[in-house]
Design a protein around this motif. Structure first.
Motif, PDB file in Angstrom:
ATOM      1  N   ASP A 401     -34.299  28.644 -28.153  1.00  0.00           N
ATOM      2  CA  ASP A 401     -35.275  28.631 -27.058  1.00  0.00           C
ATOM      3  C   ASP A 401     -34.540  28.684 -25.710  1.00  0.00           C
ATOM      4  O   ASP A 401     -33.788  27.756 -25.385  1.00  0.00           O
ATOM      5  CB  ASP A 401     -36.122  27.366 -27.160  1.00  0.00           C
ATOM      6  CG  ASP A 401     -37.144  27.235 -26.033  1.00  0.00           C
ATOM      7  OD1 ASP A 401     -37.259  28.169 -25.222  1.00  0.00           O
ATOM      8  OD2 ASP A 401     -37.815  26.186 -25.963  1.00  0.00           O
ATOM      9  N   PRO A 402     -34.729  29.744 -24.905  1.00  0.00           N
ATOM     10  CA  PRO A 402     -34.030  29.866 -23.615  1.00  0.00           C
ATOM     11  C   PRO A 402     -34.288  28.692 -22.667  1.00  0.00           C
ATOM     12  O   PRO A 402     -33.361  28.245 -21.971  1.00  0.00           O
ATOM     13  CB  PRO A 402     -34.576  31.170 -23.040  1.00  0.00           C
ATOM     14  CG  PRO A 402     -34.976  31.971 -24.244  1.00  0.00           C
ATOM     15  CD  PRO A 402     -35.492  30.962 -25.214  1.00  0.00           C
ATOM     16  N   LYS A 403     -35.515  28.200 -22.631  1.00  0.00           N
ATOM     17  CA  LYS A 403     -35.833  27.078 -21.730  1.00  0.00           C
ATOM     18  C   LYS A 403     -35.077  25.825 -22.154  1.00  0.00           C
ATOM     19  O   LYS A 403     -34.508  25.101 -21.317  1.00  0.00           O
ATOM     20  CB  LYS A 403     -37.334  26.813 -21.721  1.00  0.00           C
ATOM     21  CG  LYS A 403     -37.752  25.773 -20.680  1.00  0.00           C
ATOM     22  CD  LYS A 403     -39.260  25.676 -20.546  1.00  0.00           C
ATOM     23  CE  LYS A 403     -39.635  24.666 -19.441  1.00  0.00           C
ATOM     24  NZ  LYS A 403     -41.106  24.583 -19.250  1.00  0.00           N
ATOM     25  N   LYS A 404     -35.033  25.582 -23.437  1.00  0.00           N
ATOM     26  CA  LYS A 404     -34.312  24.415 -23.953  1.00  0.00           C
ATOM     27  C   LYS A 404     -32.807  24.565 -23.679  1.00  0.00           C
ATOM     28  O   LYS A 404     -32.121  23.599 -23.343  1.00  0.00           O
ATOM     29  CB  LYS A 404     -34.570  24.272 -25.456  1.00  0.00           C
ATOM     30  CG  LYS A 404     -33.986  23.005 -26.061  1.00  0.00           C
ATOM     31  CD  LYS A 404     -34.328  22.896 -27.540  1.00  0.00           C
ATOM     32  CE  LYS A 404     -33.694  21.653 -28.163  1.00  0.00           C
ATOM     33  NZ  LYS A 404     -33.962  21.570 -29.622  1.00  0.00           N
ATOM     34  N   ALA A 405     -32.306  25.803 -23.812  1.00  0.00           N
ATOM     35  CA  ALA A 405     -30.881  26.053 -23.576  1.00  0.00           C
ATOM     36  C   ALA A 405     -30.500  25.747 -22.133  1.00  0.00           C
ATOM     37  O   ALA A 405     -29.440  25.165 -21.869  1.00  0.00           O
ATOM     38  CB  ALA A 405     -30.538  27.499 -23.923  1.00  0.00           C
ATOM     39  N   ALA A 406     -31.365  26.125 -21.172  1.00  0.00           N
ATOM     40  CA  ALA A 406     -31.085  25.835 -19.759  1.00  0.00           C
ATOM     41  C   ALA A 406     -31.046  24.337 -19.511  1.00  0.00           C
ATOM     42  O   ALA A 406     -30.179  23.829 -18.778  1.00  0.00           O
ATOM     43  CB  ALA A 406     -32.141  26.499 -18.877  1.00  0.00           C
ATOM     44  N   GLN A 407     -31.954  23.608 -20.142  1.00  0.00           N
ATOM     45  CA  GLN A 407     -31.959  22.146 -20.003  1.00  0.00           C
ATOM     46  C   GLN A 407     -30.719  21.536 -20.638  1.00  0.00           C
ATOM     47  O   GLN A 407     -30.114  20.599 -20.094  1.00  0.00           O
ATOM     48  CB  GLN A 407     -33.230  21.575 -20.653  1.00  0.00           C
ATOM     49  CG  GLN A 407     -34.513  21.945 -19.927  1.00  0.00           C
ATOM     50  CD  GLN A 407     -35.774  21.635 -20.722  1.00  0.00           C
ATOM     51  OE1 GLN A 407     -35.716  21.341 -21.926  1.00  0.00           O
ATOM     52  NE2 GLN A 407     -36.917  21.695 -20.056  1.00  0.00           N
ATOM     53  N   GLN A 408     -30.313  22.079 -21.780  1.00  0.00           N
ATOM     54  CA  GLN A 408     -29.093  21.594 -22.451  1.00  0.00           C
ATOM     55  C   GLN A 408     -27.859  21.874 -21.599  1.00  0.00           C
ATOM     56  O   GLN A 408     -26.938  21.045 -21.546  1.00  0.00           O
ATOM     57  CB  GLN A 408     -28.945  22.277 -23.811  1.00  0.00           C
ATOM     58  CG  GLN A 408     -29.950  21.795 -24.854  1.00  0.00           C
ATOM     59  CD  GLN A 408     -29.888  22.619 -26.135  1.00  0.00           C
ATOM     60  OE1 GLN A 408     -29.486  23.778 -26.123  1.00  0.00           O
ATOM     61  NE2 GLN A 408     -30.296  22.011 -27.237  1.00  0.00           N
ATOM     62  N   LEU A 409     -27.843  23.019 -20.928  1.00  0.00           N
ATOM     63  CA  LEU A 409     -26.703  23.366 -20.071  1.00  0.00           C
ATOM     64  C   LEU A 409     -26.566  22.358 -18.935  1.00  0.00           C
ATOM     65  O   LEU A 409     -25.465  21.847 -18.676  1.00  0.00           O
ATOM     66  CB  LEU A 409     -26.884  24.776 -19.507  1.00  0.00           C
ATOM     67  CG  LEU A 409     -25.772  25.268 -18.580  1.00  0.00           C
ATOM     68  CD1 LEU A 409     -24.453  25.424 -19.339  1.00  0.00           C
ATOM     69  CD2 LEU A 409     -26.153  26.599 -17.920  1.00  0.00           C
ATOM     70  N   ALA A 410     -27.672  22.059 -18.272  1.00  0.00           N
ATOM     71  CA  ALA A 410     -27.639  21.098 -17.162  1.00  0.00           C
ATOM     72  C   ALA A 410     -27.198  19.723 -17.646  1.00  0.00           C
ATOM     73  O   ALA A 410     -26.369  19.057 -17.008  1.00  0.00           O
ATOM     74  CB  ALA A 410     -29.015  21.014 -16.505  1.00  0.00           C
ATOM     75  N   ALA A 411     -27.721  19.302 -18.787  1.00  0.00           N
ATOM     76  CA  ALA A 411     -27.381  17.977 -19.339  1.00  0.00           C
ATOM     77  C   ALA A 411     -25.913  17.914 -19.769  1.00  0.00           C
ATOM     78  O   ALA A 411     -25.221  16.912 -19.523  1.00  0.00           O
ATOM     79  CB  ALA A 411     -28.303  17.651 -20.505  1.00  0.00           C
ATOM     80  N   ALA A 412     -25.438  18.982 -20.407  1.00  0.00           N
ATOM     81  CA  ALA A 412     -24.051  19.001 -20.893  1.00  0.00           C
ATOM     82  C   ALA A 412     -23.056  18.958 -19.749  1.00  0.00           C
ATOM     83  O   ALA A 412     -22.041  18.237 -19.799  1.00  0.00           O
ATOM     84  CB  ALA A 412     -23.820  20.242 -21.756  1.00  0.00           C
ATOM     85  N   ILE A 413     -23.350  19.710 -18.681  1.00  0.00           N
ATOM     86  CA  ILE A 413     -22.448  19.725 -17.528  1.00  0.00           C
ATOM     87  C   ILE A 413     -22.489  18.405 -16.782  1.00  0.00           C
ATOM     88  O   ILE A 413     -21.455  17.883 -16.343  1.00  0.00           O
ATOM     89  CB  ILE A 413     -22.792  20.918 -16.602  1.00  0.00           C
ATOM     90  CG1 ILE A 413     -22.357  22.234 -17.283  1.00  0.00           C
ATOM     91  CG2 ILE A 413     -22.130  20.786 -15.238  1.00  0.00           C
ATOM     92  CD1 ILE A 413     -22.692  23.486 -16.526  1.00  0.00           C
ATOM     93  N   GLN A 414     -23.672  17.824 -16.661  1.00  0.00           N
ATOM     94  CA  GLN A 414     -23.800  16.521 -16.001  1.00  0.00           C
ATOM     95  C   GLN A 414     -23.002  15.444 -16.750  1.00  0.00           C
ATOM     96  O   GLN A 414     -22.404  14.548 -16.140  1.00  0.00           O
ATOM     97  CB  GLN A 414     -25.273  16.120 -15.909  1.00  0.00           C
ATOM     98  CG  GLN A 414     -25.523  14.871 -15.058  1.00  0.00           C
ATOM     99  CD  GLN A 414     -27.001  14.590 -14.871  1.00  0.00           C
ATOM    100  OE1 GLN A 414     -27.841  15.044 -15.637  1.00  0.00           O
ATOM    101  NE2 GLN A 414     -27.338  13.839 -13.837  1.00  0.00           N
ATOM    102  N   ALA A 415     -22.965  15.563 -18.071  1.00  0.00           N
ATOM    103  CA  ALA A 415     -22.293  14.553 -18.911  1.00  0.00           C
ATOM    104  C   ALA A 415     -20.778  14.558 -18.757  1.00  0.00           C
ATOM    105  O   ALA A 415     -20.141  13.527 -18.999  1.00  0.00           O
ATOM    106  CB  ALA A 415     -22.670  14.784 -20.373  1.00  0.00           C
ATOM    107  N   VAL A 416     -20.203  15.669 -18.325  1.00  0.00           N
ATOM    108  CA  VAL A 416     -18.725  15.742 -18.241  1.00  0.00           C
ATOM    109  C   VAL A 416     -18.201  15.672 -16.810  1.00  0.00           C
ATOM    110  O   VAL A 416     -16.990  15.739 -16.586  1.00  0.00           O
ATOM    111  CB  VAL A 416     -18.196  17.036 -18.914  1.00  0.00           C
ATOM    112  CG1 VAL A 416     -18.530  17.047 -20.383  1.00  0.00           C
ATOM    113  CG2 VAL A 416     -18.737  18.285 -18.222  1.00  0.00           C
ATOM    114  N   GLN A 417     -19.101  15.537 -15.835  1.00  0.00           N
ATOM    115  CA  GLN A 417     -18.636  15.467 -14.444  1.00  0.00           C
ATOM    116  C   GLN A 417     -17.954  14.145 -14.161  1.00  0.00           C
ATOM    117  O   GLN A 417     -18.350  13.103 -14.624  1.00  0.00           O
ATOM    118  CB  GLN A 417     -19.828  15.648 -13.489  1.00  0.00           C
ATOM    119  CG  GLN A 417     -20.315  17.085 -13.423  1.00  0.00           C
ATOM    120  CD  GLN A 417     -21.407  17.251 -12.382  1.00  0.00           C
ATOM    121  OE1 GLN A 417     -21.199  16.948 -11.215  1.00  0.00           O
ATOM    122  NE2 GLN A 417     -22.552  17.740 -12.805  1.00  0.00           N
TER     123      GLN A 417
END
Length: 417
Positions: A401-417
């Protein structure tokens, strides 16, 4: 022997002493291992050896450099780093913070690096305002490579927009060609993803997403469209992409089996190595929708603290050679890139390189110059890794799901900052 002859002999011998006394070993960790890349690396080896130094090649295969970084960490932790390593972007800052890098300010001042380099590039090469790395070249990531003979046979036209891209891809596919030559490796998936992102987001929102790491932009409607478009691209690739190296994908174009490849201009080195001519045997066009923007990847050699005086002298010569006009020209002509020096004479370069330099200089001043996330220029390796995980998982799941993927991208990047 008369007095003049004896004096000449003494002067001649004396001129050899500095070379002999300070001749050292230069060990360089890199991943320039494909055909065009190896020819480029051999250029550096030859110039170093002309200075009387010994070249110790430390090549670790793998286009994105992940394997090389693993080896480097082991060497650095054990107190036995190479003279230089192919480290770039924000990762230079991380190595600098560990206190393992040597300052090269005297060599930089002697060579007038500040005057020769764009401000954006010089800043990347410094830690705590001291030069600790030397830039080798500039790569453009947002290139689309085309085999014009395949296009002609399929009745396709080089695209300038994403809509035109899909028209061309449909014609190539209908004619029995692979529309998009691709290698199914995380960094290649990431390269395709960020090209689409630059096209759909534009340079300002691209910067917000991948440099500022803005969560709203990373998960927004435009990013959903980026994933939707990536999903559509997958349908134009062949079934054998998994694990294919990037130069293998380029080979599909060179051999007339595919029509297009999305790849940085190091791909041009493979065409050159195959004896092909830019503008005739292959075409380079900005990735559709990214005209006026320049997604850059800068190869650089980061310089480590060494204990041996002769090896330190050799390391300084390495830095001088890398920023020298001769090496900058020869290396980029072999590798497909452009020189980082802004005074470079481009008359001996092919049409793709000349277009790249023109676009680079324009992008320096218009906001279109943007760092590649897939190639470790925009953010840390942790952020890059988070992006790779999300994108590759999405890429390999036709039902994602593209919408879910965009949310996962934001969450994944936030988690490693």
């Amino acid at each position: 022997m008369n007095a003049i002859s004896r004096l000449a002999a003494v002067v001649s011998l004396a001129s050899l002493f500095p070379l002999t006394a300070l001749a050292g070993e230069v060990e360089v960790l890199h991943w320039w291992t494909s055909g065009g890349e190896k020819r480029a690396a051999d250029t550096l080896k030859e110039l170093v050896e002309q200075k009387g130094h010994t070249w110790k090649d430390f090549a670790v295969a793998g286009g994105g450099g992940e394997a090389a970084m693993t080896v480097l960490k082991t060497r650095a932790v054990s107190g036995n780093p190479p003279s230089a390593a192919q480290i770039k972007g924000p990762d230079i800052q991380e190595w600098g913070a560990l206190g393992l890098l040597t300052e090269m300010d005297a060599v930089a001042e002697e060579g007038k690096w500040d005057a020769l380099l764009p401000e954006q590039v010089a800043g990347i090469m410094k830690y705590d305002d001291h030069y600790v790395a030397v830039p080798v070249n500039v790569h453009r990531v947002n290139w689309l490579w085309i085999n014009p003979e395949v296009f002609q046979k399929a009745g396709a036209t080089p695209p300038t927009t994403l809509d035109e891209f899909f028209v061309a891809a449909d014609k190539l596919k209908a004619a029995g060609y692979i529309a998009i030559a691709h290698g199914g490796q995380p960094w290649q998936d990431g390269t395709t993803f960020e090209n689409i992102a630059l096209s759909i987001l534009g340079p300002q929102d691209y910067h917000k997403a991948f440099v500022e790491l803005d969560s709203a932009t990373l998960s927004g409607d435009k990013m959903v469209k980026v994933f939707e478009t990536l999903q559509k691209f997958r349908g134009y690739m062949d079934a054998n992409t998994a694990g294919r190296d990037w130069n293998g994908a380029t080979g599909l174009l060179i051999n007339g089996k595919a029509g297009m490849q999305i790849m940085g201009d190091w791909a041009k080195g493979e065409w050159t190595a195959a004896g092909k001519v830019a503008g005739k045997d292959y075409l380079c066009v900005p990735f559709p929708g990214t005209q006026g923007s320049f997604d850059y990847n800068i190869d650089s050699l980061t310089l480590f603290k060494l204990k041996d005086e002769a090896n330190r002298s050799a390391q300084e010569d390495l830095a001088r050679i890398v920023m020298g006009a001769e090496f900058q020209t020869l290396f980029s002509q072999n590798k497909g890139s452009i020189p980082v020096r802004q005074d470079a004479d481009m008359s001996g370069f092919d049409s793709c390189a000349q277009a790249s330099m023109k676009d680079f200089k324009e992008a320096v001043g218009n906001g279109g110059l943007q760092p590649s996330l897939a190639h470790l220029m925009a953010a840390s390796g942790y952020v890059q890794g988070a992006m790779f995980d999300v994108v590759t998982n999405f890429f390999n799941d036709p039902k994602a799901d593209p919408k879910k993927a965009a949310q996962q991208l934001a969450a994944a990047i936030q988690a490693v900052q």
